[in-house]
Design a protein around this motif. Structure first.
Motif, PDB file in Angstrom:
ATOM      1  N   PRO A 180      22.112  26.444  -9.444  1.00 33.82           N
ATOM      2  CA  PRO A 180      23.558  25.943  -9.395  1.00 33.82           C
ATOM      3  C   PRO A 180      24.345  26.198  -8.236  1.00 33.82           C
ATOM      4  CG  PRO A 180      22.621  27.633 -11.258  1.00 33.82           C
ATOM      5  CD  PRO A 180      21.601  27.726  -9.953  1.00 33.82           C
ATOM      6  N   ALA A 183      30.223  23.907 -10.968  1.00 31.99           N
ATOM      7  CA  ALA A 183      30.168  24.124 -12.640  1.00 31.99           C
ATOM      8  C   ALA A 183      30.516  22.951 -13.041  1.00 31.99           C
ATOM      9  CB  ALA A 183      31.464  25.369 -12.930  1.00 31.99           C
ATOM     10  N   SER A 184      30.403  22.830 -14.447  1.00 33.25           N
ATOM     11  CA  SER A 184      30.824  21.727 -15.217  1.00 33.25           C
ATOM     12  C   SER A 184      32.330  21.665 -15.243  1.00 33.25           C
ATOM     13  CB  SER A 184      30.073  21.716 -16.751  1.00 33.25           C
ATOM     14  OG  SER A 184      30.339  23.125 -17.353  1.00 33.25           O
ATOM     15  N   ARG A 260      34.355  25.868 -17.680  1.00 28.21           N
ATOM     16  CA  ARG A 260      33.404  25.596 -16.544  1.00 28.21           C
ATOM     17  C   ARG A 260      32.425  26.686 -16.848  1.00 28.21           C
ATOM     18  NH1 ARG A 260      36.845  23.012 -12.665  1.00 28.21           N
ATOM     19  NH2 ARG A 260      38.573  22.268 -13.788  1.00 28.21           N
ATOM     20  N   HIS A 262      28.033  27.238 -15.337  1.00 25.85           N
ATOM     21  CA  HIS A 262      26.813  26.707 -14.753  1.00 25.85           C
ATOM     22  C   HIS A 262      25.617  26.586 -15.797  1.00 25.85           C
ATOM     23  CE1 HIS A 262      28.546  29.051 -11.088  1.00 25.85           C
ATOM     24  NE2 HIS A 262      29.063  27.644 -10.771  1.00 25.85           N
ATOM     25  N   ARG A 267      27.115  25.233 -22.258  1.00 21.08           N
ATOM     26  CA  ARG A 267      28.037  24.229 -22.273  1.00 21.08           C
ATOM     27  C   ARG A 267      28.053  23.331 -23.821  1.00 21.08           C
ATOM     28  NH1 ARG A 267      27.878  18.158 -19.342  1.00 21.08           N
ATOM     29  NH2 ARG A 267      29.875  17.824 -19.206  1.00 21.08           N
ATOM     30  N   PRO A 299      27.272  20.496 -14.593  1.00 21.02           N
ATOM     31  CA  PRO A 299      27.132  21.649 -13.607  1.00 21.02           C
ATOM     32  C   PRO A 299      26.428  20.681 -12.273  1.00 21.02           C
ATOM     33  CG  PRO A 299      26.567  22.390 -15.375  1.00 21.02           C
ATOM     34  CD  PRO A 299      26.519  21.174 -15.949  1.00 21.02           C
ATOM     35  N   SER A 333      34.537  21.849  -9.935  1.00 15.67           N
ATOM     36  CA  SER A 333      33.449  21.000 -10.542  1.00 15.67           C
ATOM     37  C   SER A 333      33.485  19.594  -9.559  1.00 15.67           C
ATOM     38  CB  SER A 333      33.734  20.473 -11.766  1.00 15.67           C
ATOM     39  OG  SER A 333      35.020  19.728 -11.811  1.00 15.67           O
TER      40      SER A 333
END
Length: 395
Positions: A180, A183-184, A260, A262, A267, A299, A333
């Motif tokens: 990772p 992040a998303s 947010r 990883h 998520r 991510p 992100s």
């Protein structure tokens, strides 16, 4: 093939491109002049720019002289939009567009990719495959890349490479690591509905502000009690709107925030957890809560070790192993993730901080600028990665 010397020869041209685009920034979805000027550069190099009828940005393809019907295609990406920031760098080539600034370094991305293309065109006849290029609009919107994926840009692509110039990494170092990296970014809106009454008789109403406060407190349990503590997770409420007057019990409050992580698994869990907590907390107060949840980039995870190795070896070949530095994963992100969901990809960082030159402002700051000596390295990496990927794929 080593592109280091060719990059040195093109350094002044690359810096010139960066300064032009820095002086002429355009916001997300408004990059018309930027798109046009990039297209002119591509035409001058002998390439055919391909435009979109309803979207900014453009793409082109370099067909290698040694490519065959079974050859691979590698994609290179640069984002091109700027931010709604008033520039205060004092640069001689500062923004000529009031209230708009390349405060995230996308001007550098444009220049580096143009430089990489220029180098690849000089070695076009040696390429054992094809190089597809995308200059992407609207990265700062969180989802600009989604358009190009949806319109087939990656349909004939085997892998994609991208980088970001970064103000927290010292120049002239670079970073390419597995696992990772970013992040998303998913955003939410919670609308809390109560019942208004006079502020002196709260028992006659349902306080939407108090309910919203409880929701804000309760959703932090997602991070502290429902998520593995070894997995980074952020649930942030960044905006609250509600209330009519100091002596009226609010009947409506709107919360807006972002999540947010990883972890692709966490998520997926975050939306239903947010919904359950918001709805049940509101219900316990006699109010109603409605959640709207929007998914944006996943991510950034460098999970293809072979591509990370190509990037690391390319950097070491040109600048020695010492040019590579570790850098911690981040909770910001990048919509490059949309490409990586479709095809294998690798994403890295190019350091731009130079304390000895007073270049210390971070990305998105109104004083952000870069040590321009790193631009040739970023350009060389575009060319070297593409060349080496195609060279290895042909064996």
């Amino acid at each position: 093939m080593n592109f280091r010397d060719i990059a040195e020869q093109n350094e002044n041209w690359i810096i010139e491109q960066r300064r032009y685009f820095h002086a002429h920034p355009e916001l997300s979805f408004e990059e018309k002049n930027t798109t046009h000027e990039i297209g002119k550069c591509l035409e001058e190099m002998g390439l055919t720019p391909h435009y979109y009828p309803d979207y900014n940005g453009l793409w082109a393809i370099i067909k290698g002289g040694k490519s065959t019907p079974g050859s691979k295609t590698v994609a290179l990406r640069a984002d091109i939009d700027a931010l709604p920031v008033e520039e205060h760098t004092g640069l001689t080539f500062c923004s000529q567009n009031p209230g708009v600034m390349h405060a995230c370094g996308h001007d550098c991305h444009i220049a580096m990719l143009l430089g990489g293309i220029r180098m690849l065109m000089a070695k076009k006849e040696d390429l054992k495959g094809n190089v597809k290029i995308i200059f992407q609009a609207a990265e700062e919107s969180c989802h600009g890349a989604q358009y190009y994926v949806g319109h087939g840009f990656l349909d004939d692509v085997d892998a994609i490479y991208g980088t970001h110039i970064w103000g927290e990494l010292d120049a002239p170092y670079m970073n390419f690591e597995t696992g990772p990296r970013m992040a998303s970014c998913d955003n939410f809106r919670i609308e809390v509905e109560g019942v208004s009454s006079h502020g002196s008789t709260p028992h006659q109403g349902v306080d939407a502000i108090l309910t919203a406060a409880y929701i804000i407190t309760e959703i932090q349990a997602i991070v502290s009690r429902m998520n593995n503590p070894l997995n980074p997770l952020v649930v942030t409420v960044g905006k609250i709107e509600g209330g009519q007057r100091f002596n009226i019990l609010a009947d409506k409050v709107v919360l807006e925030g972002t999540t947010r992580t990883h972890s692709p698994e966490m998520r997926k869990k975050t939306e239903p957890l947010l919904r359950r907590i918001a709805e049940n907390t509101a219900d316990s107060m006699g109010a109603k809560a409605t959640l709207t949840f929007e998914y944006f980039p996943a991510p950034i995870i460098n999970e293809h070790e072979d591509l990370v190795l190509i990037a690391r070896n390319a950097a070491a070949k040109m600048y020695g192993t010492d040019c590579l530095k570790p850098f911690p994963k981040m909770m910001i992100s990048e919509d490059f993730a949309y490409y990586m969901e479709k095809v294998p990809g690798v994403f890295g960082l190019i350091g731009s901080q130079n304390k000895s030159l007073g270049i210390t402002a971070k990305n998105h700051n109104d004083h952000y600028t870069v040590d321009e000596s790193v631009l040739k390295r970023g350009a060389a990496m575009y060319a070297q990665f593409a060349y080496d990927f195609l060279e290895g794929s042909s064996k």
